[in-house]
Design an enzyme around this catalytic site. Structure first.
Site, short mmCIF file in Angstrom:
data_model
loop_
_atom_site.label_atom_id
_atom_site.label_comp_id
_atom_site.label_asym_id
_atom_site.label_seq_id
_atom_site.Cartn_x
_atom_site.Cartn_y
_atom_site.Cartn_z
N GLY A 165 63.22 103.64 -52.45
CA GLY A 165 63.69 102.76 -51.37
C GLY A 165 65.18 102.84 -51.13
N SER A 166 65.59 103.14 -49.89
CA SER A 166 67.01 103.38 -49.66
C SER A 166 67.29 103.60 -48.17
CB SER A 166 67.47 104.59 -50.48
OG SER A 166 66.51 105.63 -50.38
N ARG A 167 68.48 104.19 -47.88
CA ARG A 167 68.88 104.39 -46.50
C ARG A 167 69.83 105.57 -46.38
NH1 ARG A 167 72.06 99.56 -43.75
NH2 ARG A 167 73.80 100.88 -43.16
#
Length: 232
Positions: A189-191
């Site tokens: 999970g990240s960006r």
């Protein structure tokens, strides 16, 4: 033979960074199953999810130096003019930032948005708030690449998220890089933020699903304005 090819083309390879995690989940499933048999099957579900998380599919990348390709799978969560992080050394003038948020079901292998040469790579420690929040760009742990392209320098920032605890980057300064080339991975999970200089026009809308290495998120040298879309 046809059935074999169909199965082979359907199964997506797992990135080597995921091997230890898949193995750990499988061993944990065996141990849980020895304690209580139904727990084995629950553990296997998580093992399959882990393998799915670390999938590394082939992508077909448009070869056009005027196009900016999505560096990540996920949802376009921001399109705005903002000042780039200081460590990128891209100046104090606002640049077009396009953000792609990856949840735990997206493929997390990161790809170069444009062809060019890596000028610098800068890592910054930080917190782990929800990567979908705007303040994550400043507060969260991150790793930024500056790439010299035909249209000037662009920034690509890997940002850790609420669950993510490890940013991986196997690129090196002064290396050439093709659009769509793999350069890193963020676990769980990240960006990804892409900072673009003047002349770039967005080609995606907020909430749109992007595919790393394939979706065109912006374009240079175009007389067309920003993309207009509708939900249906």
């Amino acid at each position: 033979m046809s059935l074999f090819n169909t199965v082979r083309n359907t199964i997506v390879p797992v990135h080597k960074e995921g091997y230890p995690f898949v193995a750990a989940f499988f061993v944990a499933s065996l141990i849980l199953g020895w304690i209580f048999k139904p727990l084995f099957w629950i553990g296997m579900i998580f093992t399959l999810w882990c393998a799915y998380f670390f999938r590394d599919p082939e992508r077909v990348t448009p070869q056009d130096d005027d196009l900016v390709i999505s560096p990540a799978d996920g949802k376009v969560s921001a399109i705005q003019m903002v000042t780039p992080p200081a460590e990128l050394d891209l100046g104090s003038e606002p640049m077009l930032r396009i953000s792609v948020f990856m949840n735990v079901f997206n493929c997390h292998v990161n790809r170069a948005p444009m062809r060019g040469r890596i000028v610098s790579i800068n890592y910054r420690s930080g917190s782990f708030v929800n990567a979908e929040l705007d303040k994550a760009s400043e507060d969260n742990e991150r790793n930024g690449l500056v790439i010299e392209t035909k249209h000037g320098q662009i920034g690509v920032v890997q940002i850790a998220g609420l669950v993510a605890r490890r940013i991986l980057c196997w690129a090196n300064p002064n290396e050439p890089m093709d659009a769509g080339e793999r350069f890193g991975l963020i676990r769980f999970g990240s960006r990804l933020d892409v900072f673009l200089p003047a002349g770039a026009a967005p080609r995606v809308s907020l909430g749109q699903t992007a595919i790393a290495g394939e979706t065109v998120i912006a374009e240079f040298a175009s007389a067309k304005g920003p993309v207009i879309s509708r939900r249906s």
